[in-house]
Each structure stands twice: as C-alpha cells, then as structure tokens.
Design a protein around this motif. Structure first.
Motif, PDB file in Angstrom:
ATOM      1  N   CYS A 206     -17.419  19.118  34.896  1.00 10.03           N
ATOM      2  CA  CYS A 206     -17.610  20.412  34.165  1.00 10.03           C
ATOM      3  C   CYS A 206     -17.950  20.083  32.982  1.00 10.03           C
ATOM      4  CB  CYS A 206     -16.658  21.599  34.363  1.00 10.03           C
ATOM      5  SG  CYS A 206     -14.996  21.154  33.255  1.00 10.03           S
ATOM      6  N   GLN A 207     -18.696  21.113  32.011  1.00  8.25           N
ATOM      7  CA  GLN A 207     -19.057  20.899  30.811  1.00  8.25           C
ATOM      8  C   GLN A 207     -18.806  22.441  29.883  1.00  8.25           C
ATOM      9  OE1 GLN A 207     -21.074  18.701  28.547  1.00  8.25           O
ATOM     10  NE2 GLN A 207     -20.166  20.145  27.037  1.00  8.25           N
ATOM     11  N   CYS A 208     -17.965  22.626  29.056  1.00  5.13           N
ATOM     12  CA  CYS A 208     -17.709  23.907  28.729  1.00  5.13           C
ATOM     13  C   CYS A 208     -18.311  24.015  27.236  1.00  5.13           C
ATOM     14  CB  CYS A 208     -16.118  23.945  28.243  1.00  5.13           C
ATOM     15  SG  CYS A 208     -15.073  23.728  30.038  1.00  5.13           S
ATOM     16  N   ILE A 209     -18.749  25.294  26.963  1.00  5.63           N
ATOM     17  CA  ILE A 209     -19.717  25.785  25.948  1.00  5.63           C
ATOM     18  C   ILE A 209     -18.933  26.911  25.430  1.00  5.63           C
ATOM     19  CG2 ILE A 209     -21.807  26.393  25.121  1.00  5.63           C
ATOM     20  CD1 ILE A 209     -22.877  24.575  27.386  1.00  5.63           C
ATOM     21  N   ARG A 210     -18.627  26.928  24.153  1.00  4.40           N
ATOM     22  CA  ARG A 210     -18.354  28.024  23.190  1.00  4.40           C
ATOM     23  C   ARG A 210     -19.536  29.009  22.947  1.00  4.40           C
ATOM     24  NH1 ARG A 210     -13.784  29.174  21.331  1.00  4.40           N
ATOM     25  NH2 ARG A 210     -13.007  27.078  20.794  1.00  4.40           N
ATOM     26  N   VAL A 211     -19.432  30.245  23.270  1.00  7.04           N
ATOM     27  CA  VAL A 211     -20.388  31.145  22.963  1.00  7.04           C
ATOM     28  C   VAL A 211     -19.861  32.176  22.151  1.00  7.04           C
ATOM     29  CG1 VAL A 211     -21.865  30.606  24.950  1.00  7.04           C
ATOM     30  CG2 VAL A 211     -20.199  32.442  25.099  1.00  7.04           C
TER      31      VAL A 211
ATOM     32  N   GLY B 180     -14.208  37.240  28.206  1.00  8.68           N
ATOM     33  CA  GLY B 180     -15.104  36.830  29.412  1.00  8.68           C
ATOM     34  C   GLY B 180     -15.426  35.411  29.601  1.00  8.68           C
ATOM     35  N   HIS B 181     -15.109  34.523  30.639  1.00 14.96           N
ATOM     36  CA  HIS B 181     -15.458  33.351  30.976  1.00 14.96           C
ATOM     37  C   HIS B 181     -16.476  33.376  31.816  1.00 14.96           C
ATOM     38  CE1 HIS B 181     -11.761  30.831  29.212  1.00 14.96           C
ATOM     39  NE2 HIS B 181     -12.558  31.401  28.112  1.00 14.96           N
ATOM     40  N   THR B 182     -17.514  32.909  31.727  1.00 16.50           N
ATOM     41  CA  THR B 182     -18.714  32.668  32.801  1.00 16.50           C
ATOM     42  C   THR B 182     -18.973  31.392  33.019  1.00 16.50           C
ATOM     43  OG1 THR B 182     -19.646  34.617  31.414  1.00 16.50           O
ATOM     44  CG2 THR B 182     -21.088  33.578  33.171  1.00 16.50           C
ATOM     45  N   ALA B 183     -19.229  31.247  34.356  1.00 16.22           N
ATOM     46  CA  ALA B 183     -19.435  29.797  34.899  1.00 16.22           C
ATOM     47  C   ALA B 183     -20.469  29.715  35.642  1.00 16.22           C
ATOM     48  CB  ALA B 183     -18.076  29.295  35.922  1.00 16.22           C
ATOM     49  N   ALA B 184     -21.266  28.664  35.746  1.00  8.27           N
ATOM     50  CA  ALA B 184     -22.425  28.451  36.493  1.00  8.27           C
ATOM     51  C   ALA B 184     -22.047  27.271  37.327  1.00  8.27           C
ATOM     52  CB  ALA B 184     -23.638  28.043  35.482  1.00  8.27           C
ATOM     53  N   VAL B 185     -21.851  27.578  38.617  1.00  8.51           N
ATOM     54  CA  VAL B 185     -21.037  26.707  39.606  1.00  8.51           C
ATOM     55  C   VAL B 185     -22.331  26.081  40.601  1.00  8.51           C
ATOM     56  CG1 VAL B 185     -19.547  26.428  41.312  1.00  8.51           C
ATOM     57  CG2 VAL B 185     -19.138  28.011  39.152  1.00  8.51           C
TER      58      VAL B 185
ATOM     59  N   VAL C 271     -30.392  20.238  44.768  1.00  5.13           N
ATOM     60  CA  VAL C 271     -29.796  18.876  44.635  1.00  5.13           C
ATOM     61  C   VAL C 271     -28.415  19.136  45.569  1.00  5.13           C
ATOM     62  CG1 VAL C 271     -28.650  17.253  43.241  1.00  5.13           C
ATOM     63  CG2 VAL C 271     -30.907  18.057  42.695  1.00  5.13           C
ATOM     64  N   TYR C 272     -27.547  20.188  45.072  1.00  2.00           N
ATOM     65  CA  TYR C 272     -26.385  20.678  45.795  1.00  2.00           C
ATOM     66  C   TYR C 272     -27.084  21.580  47.025  1.00  2.00           C
ATOM     67  CZ  TYR C 272     -24.056  18.512  41.995  1.00  2.00           C
ATOM     68  OH  TYR C 272     -23.670  17.416  41.134  1.00  2.00           O
ATOM     69  N   ASP C 273     -25.962  21.994  47.490  1.00  3.74           N
ATOM     70  CA  ASP C 273     -26.150  23.005  48.478  1.00  3.74           C
ATOM     71  C   ASP C 273     -26.696  24.467  48.031  1.00  3.74           C
ATOM     72  OD1 ASP C 273     -25.875  21.416  50.915  1.00  3.74           O
ATOM     73  OD2 ASP C 273     -23.586  21.541  51.096  1.00  3.74           O
ATOM     74  N   TRP C 274     -25.349  24.930  47.286  1.00  3.93           N
ATOM     75  CA  TRP C 274     -25.744  26.406  46.614  1.00  3.93           C
ATOM     76  C   TRP C 274     -25.368  26.335  45.150  1.00  3.93           C
ATOM     77  CZ3 TRP C 274     -27.398  30.047  49.667  1.00  3.93           C
ATOM     78  CH2 TRP C 274     -27.580  29.803  50.934  1.00  3.93           C
ATOM     79  N   LYS C 275     -25.609  27.332  44.489  1.00  4.81           N
ATOM     80  CA  LYS C 275     -25.313  27.587  43.281  1.00  4.81           C
ATOM     81  C   LYS C 275     -25.095  29.194  42.826  1.00  4.81           C
ATOM     82  CE  LYS C 275     -30.106  27.200  41.855  1.00  4.81           C
ATOM     83  NZ  LYS C 275     -31.249  26.277  41.325  1.00  4.81           N
ATOM     84  N   PHE C 276     -23.950  29.338  41.940  1.00  2.00           N
ATOM     85  CA  PHE C 276     -23.963  30.659  41.708  1.00  2.00           C
ATOM     86  C   PHE C 276     -23.250  31.090  40.465  1.00  2.00           C
ATOM     87  CE2 PHE C 276     -20.056  29.117  43.721  1.00  2.00           C
ATOM     88  CZ  PHE C 276     -19.060  29.443  42.917  1.00  2.00           C
ATOM     89  N   VAL C 277     -23.090  32.288  39.793  1.00  5.93           N
ATOM     90  CA  VAL C 277     -22.529  32.584  38.572  1.00  5.93           C
ATOM     91  C   VAL C 277     -21.384  33.375  38.814  1.00  5.93           C
ATOM     92  CG1 VAL C 277     -22.938  33.623  36.349  1.00  5.93           C
ATOM     93  CG2 VAL C 277     -25.012  32.370  37.239  1.00  5.93           C
ATOM     94  N   GLY C 278     -20.206  33.016  38.231  1.00  5.83           N
ATOM     95  CA  GLY C 278     -18.962  33.674  38.397  1.00  5.83           C
ATOM     96  C   GLY C 278     -18.473  34.094  36.989  1.00  5.83           C
TER      97      GLY C 278
END
Length: 279
Positions: free
Chosen positions: A158-163, A168-173, A243-250
């Motif tokens: 993973c790569q964590c970015i401060r906004v 709220g923590h948002t993840a692009a998975v 590249v991967y199977d699926w991607k989503f935002v959590g």
C-alpha cells in the motif's frame, strides 16, 4: 345449614380459578416489569457506550491533532514568517476548529498555520504503510504458545497519502483472486456479510456492516463517513481492472470505527464471549 357437596365443589373451583387468575396477573405484571427494567438497562448501557465512544473519539482526535498538527503549526509560526501579518497575527484562510461538547476548543488551525496542506496532499504518513500491510496478517494469523503468528497471505502492499480531511480514511483497492468472481457475487458477499458482533447484536455493532453504493461518485467523506453512526464501511466503484481482477473504493471513519467505536465494540465482544467478567 349444611351445604351440598356440589355447591362446595363449585365454590372451591371458582375460588381456585380466581386464585390462579390473580396469580397469572401477578406473574404477568412481574414479567412486564422485568422486561421494562431490562429495556431501560439496555438503553442506559447503549447511551453510556455511545458517550464513551464519543469521549474516546474526542480524545483520539485531540491526540492526533496535538501530535500531527501542532508541530506543523509551531513550525509554520516559527519558520515561515511570510504567513504572519502585522503584530505577528496569522492571516486567516480556511479554518478548521474542533470543539468538545462543553464548547472548549481542542484545536484551532487554518491552512495558513499548516501551509504545506493548503491545496496539497502529502505522500507520506509515518508508520501507516507498515501498519496497513502487517496488521491484517496478524488478524488472519493464529496464536501459538501465547504468541501471534501472522498469516503469510494475502500479500498486501500500500501507499498512504495525507489529505486535508479531518475524519475519514479512503482506500483505492486493487485485488486479484485465485478464482475470479463476478461483480454480483462480490457485491452480495459485501452487503450480506455478518460478523460475530452482528450475530450477537452487540450494542455498538452496525446492523449492516458494509454498504455498497451504485453511484459513480460514491463513497464520499462528506456524504458517507457517518454511515451506521461511523461504525460501518462504505464501498463503491467496483469494476474490472486490466492488471488485477477488480478495483473499488472503500471509506471508513478513522476516529469512530478505526479508534473509539472500534475499541468499545471490542470490549463488548470480550464481555459477550466471557473474557471480561464481573469481579
């Protein structure tokens, strides 16, 4: 005057039925009182847990602000003199203010106080990347000889970015499976998931842990971070990847689900499973 045996039997039966009726009414009244007392107790427990969750949330927010932001404020005030106006007063821009319930200001800062965050993101949060990669494997691991042995899969990077967002923590998975599932199967697994807290109906447990949002622009912090009083997780934008199977935002609430509320829920689970007992 002697009474007939039949009359005596009838009176005995009537008196017996009257006694049983009174006994039934008394038992029903006692059961109703106990039910009412239990509901009052459960309500008091829920209110207390909500209050504890809020208190811990405030404490966690204050700790985060003090540790992560105060240094930046001091640095901005001591090193970045261009942010100071006349009489050393910081010129105001967009202001972030966190208050306790009694009106006491926990933190009061602007992007002028933390200039590197204004219109900016920072691609580093100390310790977050290592924690995000290792903690799930500890949860999926096992205990041997009193020591947690982490699982070896799945592999997480993973790569964590401060906004500039307070809650709220948002993840692009991006995820790849051994056997690729359909979108319908994945959404069903997410929305139908019920963990032990849901099965035990614990006071702080969200009734539906995960919600899936069909809109292309969801989840959003401003709209979805308080889902299930901050104890639920919002997922959206599930789509196939090249590249991967699926991607989503959590999206989850970092100081409720990720800290205060999560701690209270863990305590409730330990109590329900007998690890915490009354002395």
């Amino acid at each position: 005057v002697a009474m007939k045996k039949s009359t005596i039997w009838i009176l005995s039966i009537v008196m017996g039925l009257s006694f049983l009726s009174l006994l039934y009414l008394q038992v029903s009244y006692i059961e109703e009182m106990m039910k009412t007392r239990k509901e009052q107790f459960d309500s008091a427990v829920r209110n207390s847990l909500d209050q504890v969750s809020k208190d811990v949330e405030y404490a966690e927010t204050m700790r985060w602000l003090v540790e992560d932001i105060s240094d930046a404020e001091r640095k901005a005030l001591t090193e970045n003199n261009t942010s100071l106006g006349q009489n050393n007063v910081v010129r105001g821009t967009q202001r972030f203010q966190v208050k306790s319930r009694d009106g006491k200001i926990i933190s009061d800062f602007t992007f002028q106080d933390w200039p590197e965050m204004e219109g900016n993101i920072i691609p580093y949060i100390g310790g977050e990347e290592e924690k995000s990669e290792k903690e799930p494997l500890r949860i999926w691991g096992e205990i041997k000889d009193g020591v947690i042995v982490p699982a070896t899969s799945p592999v997480i990077t993973c790569q964590c970015i401060r906004v500039p967002v307070l809650n709220g923590h948002t993840a692009a998975v991006f995820v790849k499976f051994r056997k690729k599932a359909s979108k319908e199967e994945l959404v069903a697994k997410l929305t139908e998931f019920r963990g032990v807290p849901q099965e035990l109906e614990l006071p702080s447990a969200p009734k539906q842990f995960i919600q899936y949002l069909e809109e292309d622009n969801r989840p959003q912090v401003s709209m979805d971070v308080d889902y299930e009083k901050g104890m639920g997780v919002s997922v959206g934008r599930l789509r196939e990847d090249t590249v991967y199977d699926w991607k989503f935002v959590g999206l989850s609430h970092n100081t409720v689900r990720g800290a205060a509320g999560g701690a209270v829920l863990c305590a409730e689970l330990l109590k329900a499973q007998g690890y915490i007992t009354k002395k």
